[in-house]
Design a protein around this motif. Structure first.
Motif, short mmCIF file in Angstrom:
data_model
loop_
_atom_site.label_atom_id
_atom_site.label_comp_id
_atom_site.label_asym_id
_atom_site.label_seq_id
_atom_site.Cartn_x
_atom_site.Cartn_y
_atom_site.Cartn_z
N LEU A 39 -4.37 0.82 -18.17
CA LEU A 39 -4.82 -0.57 -18.12
C LEU A 39 -3.69 -1.49 -17.68
O LEU A 39 -3.91 -2.41 -16.88
N ALA A 40 -2.48 -1.27 -18.19
CA ALA A 40 -1.34 -2.10 -17.81
C ALA A 40 -1.03 -1.93 -16.32
O ALA A 40 -0.72 -2.92 -15.63
N GLY A 41 -1.10 -0.71 -15.84
CA GLY A 41 -0.84 -0.46 -14.42
C GLY A 41 -1.84 -1.17 -13.53
O GLY A 41 -1.48 -1.76 -12.51
N ALA A 42 -3.12 -1.12 -13.89
CA ALA A 42 -4.15 -1.79 -13.10
C ALA A 42 -3.92 -3.30 -13.08
O ALA A 42 -4.07 -3.94 -12.03
N ALA A 43 -3.54 -3.86 -14.20
CA ALA A 43 -3.28 -5.30 -14.27
C ALA A 43 -2.10 -5.68 -13.36
O ALA A 43 -2.14 -6.70 -12.66
N GLN A 44 -1.05 -4.86 -13.34
CA GLN A 44 0.10 -5.14 -12.49
C GLN A 44 -0.26 -5.03 -11.01
O GLN A 44 0.16 -5.86 -10.19
N VAL A 45 -1.03 -4.01 -10.66
CA VAL A 45 -1.45 -3.84 -9.27
C VAL A 45 -2.32 -5.03 -8.84
O VAL A 45 -2.13 -5.59 -7.76
N ALA A 46 -3.26 -5.43 -9.68
CA ALA A 46 -4.15 -6.56 -9.35
C ALA A 46 -3.36 -7.85 -9.17
O ALA A 46 -3.59 -8.60 -8.22
N ALA A 47 -2.41 -8.11 -10.06
CA ALA A 47 -1.60 -9.33 -9.96
C ALA A 47 -0.77 -9.33 -8.68
O ALA A 47 -0.65 -10.35 -8.00
N PHE A 48 -0.19 -8.18 -8.35
CA PHE A 48 0.60 -8.07 -7.13
C PHE A 48 -0.27 -8.32 -5.90
O PHE A 48 0.09 -9.09 -5.00
N PRO A 53 -0.38 -11.78 1.07
CA PRO A 53 -1.05 -12.55 2.12
C PRO A 53 -2.12 -11.77 2.91
O PRO A 53 -3.03 -12.38 3.48
N ALA A 54 -2.04 -10.46 2.96
CA ALA A 54 -3.03 -9.67 3.70
C ALA A 54 -4.30 -9.43 2.90
O ALA A 54 -5.29 -8.94 3.44
N VAL A 55 -4.30 -9.78 1.63
CA VAL A 55 -5.45 -9.53 0.75
C VAL A 55 -6.29 -10.80 0.68
O VAL A 55 -5.83 -11.85 0.24
N ALA A 56 -7.54 -10.68 1.12
CA ALA A 56 -8.46 -11.82 1.10
C ALA A 56 -9.03 -12.05 -0.30
O ALA A 56 -9.27 -13.20 -0.70
N MET A 82 -9.89 -0.09 -12.76
CA MET A 82 -10.31 -0.08 -11.36
C MET A 82 -10.06 -1.46 -10.74
O MET A 82 -10.44 -2.47 -11.31
N VAL A 83 -9.42 -1.45 -9.59
CA VAL A 83 -9.14 -2.68 -8.85
C VAL A 83 -9.74 -2.52 -7.46
O VAL A 83 -9.54 -1.51 -6.80
N SER A 84 -10.49 -3.53 -7.03
CA SER A 84 -11.05 -3.53 -5.68
C SER A 84 -10.45 -4.69 -4.91
O SER A 84 -10.17 -5.75 -5.48
N GLY A 89 -8.94 -8.75 8.11
CA GLY A 89 -8.78 -7.89 9.27
C GLY A 89 -9.79 -6.77 9.40
O GLY A 89 -9.71 -5.98 10.33
N GLY A 90 -10.72 -6.67 8.46
CA GLY A 90 -11.81 -5.71 8.59
C GLY A 90 -11.41 -4.26 8.44
O GLY A 90 -10.37 -3.92 7.87
N PHE A 91 -12.26 -3.38 8.98
CA PHE A 91 -12.11 -1.94 8.80
C PHE A 91 -10.79 -1.41 9.37
O PHE A 91 -10.14 -0.57 8.76
N THR A 92 -10.39 -1.90 10.53
CA THR A 92 -9.16 -1.41 11.15
C THR A 92 -7.97 -1.64 10.23
O THR A 92 -7.15 -0.74 10.01
N ARG A 93 -7.90 -2.80 9.62
CA ARG A 93 -6.80 -3.11 8.69
C ARG A 93 -6.91 -2.25 7.44
O ARG A 93 -5.91 -1.76 6.92
#
Length: 134
Positions: A39-48, A53-56, A82-84, A89-93
């Motif tokens: 759970l802590a790892g998922a929270a850190q990944v989500a916050a990062f 800038p590439a994450v919409a 789980m983080v989504s 940039g769509g599929f290519t990115r």
């Protein structure tokens, strides 16, 4: 007519063997510690990712702006592992992003011992309609 045993096997599967039962029992002793780290790892990944800038968009109920955040905080107190994300940039990115991952394996399973990543629109959900509104 099928026997009760045959019906049960179809619905719940065969019993596990003694070695698997032992490993399951042994693993349960550290489950709470491993879940805390998960759970802590998922929270850190989500916050990062939320700051990248590439994450919409980051979809993770542990982020304060997620629609389910308050409800989960009041009822469950944890947000899952789980983080989504949606990348600009769509599929290519997305394909380039997945190909450059080193700590995550590309796979379409929700349960494994390692961190997994996939592009659902081109794998698990490829046959679904884009427009899901009623």
């Amino acid at each position: 007519m099928q026997s009760i045993r045959t019906i049960a096997l179809k619905h719940i599967g065969a019993p596990i063997g003694p070695q698997e039962a032992y490993l399951l029992q042994r693993g349960l002793r550290t489950l709470a510690l491993r879940m805390d780290a998960h759970l802590a790892g998922a929270a850190q990944v989500a916050a990062f990712l939320a700051k990248h800038p590439a994450v919409a968009k980051v979809i993770y109920p542990g982020l304060a702006d997620d629609p389910g955040h308050t409800t989960l905080a009041e009822t469950v107190g944890a947000y899952g592992g789980m983080v989504s994300i949606e990348l600009s940039g769509g599929f290519t990115r997305a394909a380039r992003f997945l190909d450059k991952l080193h700590l995550f394996t590309q796979a379409v399973s929700l349960g494994d011992l390692e961190s997994l990543a996939c592009h659902p629109a081109s794998t698990t959900h490829a046959a679904m309609s884009v427009n899901l509104s009623p």
